[in-house]
Design a protein around this motif. Structure first.
Motif, PDB file in Angstrom:
ATOM      1  N   TYR A   6       0.802  -1.227   0.000  1.00  0.00           N
ATOM      2  CA  TYR A   6       0.000   0.000   0.000  1.00  0.00           C
ATOM      3  C   TYR A   6       0.833   1.275   0.000  1.00  0.00           C
ATOM      4  O   TYR A   6       0.395   2.299   0.493  1.00  0.00           O
ATOM      5  N   TYR A   9      -0.999   4.244  -1.492  1.00  0.00           N
ATOM      6  CA  TYR A   9      -2.112   4.676  -0.637  1.00  0.00           C
ATOM      7  C   TYR A   9      -1.590   5.422   0.588  1.00  0.00           C
ATOM      8  O   TYR A   9      -2.133   6.443   0.982  1.00  0.00           O
ATOM      9  N   ILE A  10      -0.507   4.941   1.174  1.00  0.00           N
ATOM     10  CA  ILE A  10       0.076   5.597   2.349  1.00  0.00           C
ATOM     11  C   ILE A  10       0.535   6.998   1.978  1.00  0.00           C
ATOM     12  O   ILE A  10       0.339   7.950   2.739  1.00  0.00           O
ATOM     13  N   MET A  13      -3.519   9.135   0.820  1.00  0.00           N
ATOM     14  CA  MET A  13      -4.714   8.434   1.306  1.00  0.00           C
ATOM     15  C   MET A  13      -6.011   8.994   0.731  1.00  0.00           C
ATOM     16  O   MET A  13      -7.049   8.357   0.816  1.00  0.00           O
ATOM     17  N   GLU A  16      -8.364   6.948  -3.418  1.00  0.00           N
ATOM     18  CA  GLU A  16      -8.853   5.598  -3.110  1.00  0.00           C
ATOM     19  C   GLU A  16      -8.514   4.585  -4.190  1.00  0.00           C
ATOM     20  O   GLU A  16      -8.525   3.388  -3.947  1.00  0.00           O
ATOM     21  N   ASN A  43      -4.305   6.129   9.646  1.00  0.00           N
ATOM     22  CA  ASN A  43      -5.389   7.032   9.277  1.00  0.00           C
ATOM     23  C   ASN A  43      -5.596   8.029  10.418  1.00  0.00           C
ATOM     24  O   ASN A  43      -5.796   7.637  11.568  1.00  0.00           O
TER      25      ASN A  43
END
Length: 155
Positions: A6, A9-10, A13, A16, A43
């Motif tokens: 990920y 994504y990290i 964020m 999506e 998160n």
């Protein structure tokens, strides 16, 4: 492992699409919990905790069953296919369903979602498995009653 799967994504964020087509297959429930806890801590949104309300199904006040299957005991059960007693969620967290909820709405075991809103009794999410990543769904609090009549409790 999480950083390898990920990393996009990290870094972003808000995007999506970095979650589509990616998942971590874990060998045990304990590893699943570790991965989930780590992803949740990354998160920064506010955490909301949902807890189960486990009950014995004994009819007529069978104290032996009620004494053995107390809500405190049921809260300790950890097995595949059953949600944990305590579920901690944040807006923006990816989740995967572990039960078939509504086939017509594509809410089936293995469906991946991203949390968009957390209510007291309803969770709003977007389907990650869809082509457009736009389909909103609502998941309400539900009762899970085992089909095996020898199991005298519900979740």
């Amino acid at each position: 492992m999480i950083k390898a799967i990920y990393s996009d994504y990290i870094a972003d964020m808000a995007n999506e699409s970095h979650l589509k087509g990616r998942a971590i297959l874990a060998p045990t429930i304990h590893v699943v919990d570790e991965v989930n806890d780590y992803m949740t801590t990354m998160n920064n949104n506010q955490c909301k905790t949902y807890v189960s309300s486990n009950k014995s199904l004994s009819e007529g006040g069978n104290n032996k069953i009620e004494g053995t299957h107390t809500p405190e005991f049921l809260a300790t059960l950890r097995c595949s296919g059953l949600p944990n007693h305590e579920l901690k969620l944040k807006v923006g967290c990816p989740v995967m369903l572990i039960k078939n909820i509504d086939h017509s709405s594509r809410l089936c075991n293995g469906t991946r979602l991203i949390i968009t809103r957390l209510g007291d009794k309803v969770i709003e999410a977007k389907l990650l498995n869809s082509n457009h990543c736009l389909d909103k769904v609502f998941i309400s609090r539900m009762t899970l009653t085992p089909s095996d009549v020898r199991i005298p409790f519900r979740f």
